[in-house]
Motif scaffolding. Structure first.
Motif, PDB file in Angstrom:
ATOM      1  N   GLY A 155      86.078 156.734 -17.907  1.00  0.00           N
ATOM      2  CA  GLY A 155      85.492 155.567 -17.245  1.00  0.00           C
ATOM      3  C   GLY A 155      85.495 155.679 -15.726  1.00  0.00           C
ATOM      4  O   GLY A 155      84.600 155.164 -15.061  1.00  0.00           O
ATOM      5  N   TYR A 156      86.473 156.387 -15.170  1.00  0.00           N
ATOM      6  CA  TYR A 156      86.520 156.573 -13.719  1.00  0.00           C
ATOM      7  C   TYR A 156      85.351 157.448 -13.254  1.00  0.00           C
ATOM      8  O   TYR A 156      84.746 157.162 -12.225  1.00  0.00           O
ATOM      9  CB  TYR A 156      87.846 157.199 -13.300  1.00  0.00           C
ATOM     10  N   ALA A 157      85.038 158.503 -13.994  1.00  0.00           N
ATOM     11  CA  ALA A 157      83.883 159.345 -13.655  1.00  0.00           C
ATOM     12  C   ALA A 157      82.591 158.540 -13.769  1.00  0.00           C
ATOM     13  O   ALA A 157      81.693 158.673 -12.934  1.00  0.00           O
ATOM     14  CB  ALA A 157      83.828 160.574 -14.557  1.00  0.00           C
ATOM     15  N   MET A 158      82.518 157.689 -14.780  1.00  0.00           N
ATOM     16  CA  MET A 158      81.348 156.827 -14.932  1.00  0.00           C
ATOM     17  C   MET A 158      81.218 155.892 -13.728  1.00  0.00           C
ATOM     18  O   MET A 158      80.108 155.644 -13.239  1.00  0.00           O
ATOM     19  CB  MET A 158      81.449 156.033 -16.237  1.00  0.00           C
ATOM     20  N   ALA A 159      82.352 155.387 -13.248  1.00  0.00           N
ATOM     21  CA  ALA A 159      82.343 154.507 -12.076  1.00  0.00           C
ATOM     22  C   ALA A 159      81.898 155.266 -10.832  1.00  0.00           C
ATOM     23  O   ALA A 159      81.149 154.732 -10.005  1.00  0.00           O
ATOM     24  CB  ALA A 159      83.729 153.891 -11.870  1.00  0.00           C
TER      25      ALA A 159
END
Length: 147
Positions: free
Chosen positions: A133-137
């Motif tokens: 989710g951090y990479a998506m953010a």
């Protein structure tokens, strides 16, 4: 100069890998930080990654973000997501794009976790994808910052 994203992590996220792995997985916060940094670098962005169990320290970092010339914020406020009006007020006043991240899908969990104060200040929320989710953010903020 590379645009910097400030990534803030709230209480108990320093316990990732050991704390409730059936909910939060086996990745440590250091694993997530390394993956986020690597992904941000591919996107031409820098990352400042921080974690605190203290609400006041998180609020201070948000307030400082403008002065440090951060371009955007990623916030996983942990339990403060559901309780902190102070963090909300700081995020609203920082005048930077914010993406809210949760490792688990907060809407599949206890009722009290369904409400997020952070969401009022965020351009969007990513929940349920674990550390990815951090990479998506980062991708979302890279898109926003290019506009």
């Amino acid at each position: 100069m590379t645009s910097q994203i400030l990534v803030l992590n709230g209480p108990n996220l320093n316990m990732l890998g050991a704390r409730e792995p059936e909910i939060y997985g086996h990745e440590t916060l250091a694993d997530i930080e390394a993956a986020t940094r690597a992904h941000a670098q591919k996107c031409g962005l820098g990352v400042t990654f921080r974690q605190s169990n203290s609400e006041g320290e998180l609020v201070g970092w948000v307030q400082q973000a403008r002065h440090d010339r951060a371009a955007a914020l990623i916030v996983n406020a942990g339990a403060y997501t559901h309780t902190s009006v102070a963090l909300l007020d700081a995020l609203l006043s920082c005048d930077l794009p914010v993406v809210e991240v949760h490792l688990s899908n907060i809407h599949q969990r206890e009722e009290f976790r369904h409400h997020s104060y952070v969401s009022k200040a965020a351009v969007g929320m990513i929940a349920g994808f674990g550390g990815f989710g951090y990479a998506m953010a980062v991708d979302a903020l890279a898109h926003i910052l290019k506009q």
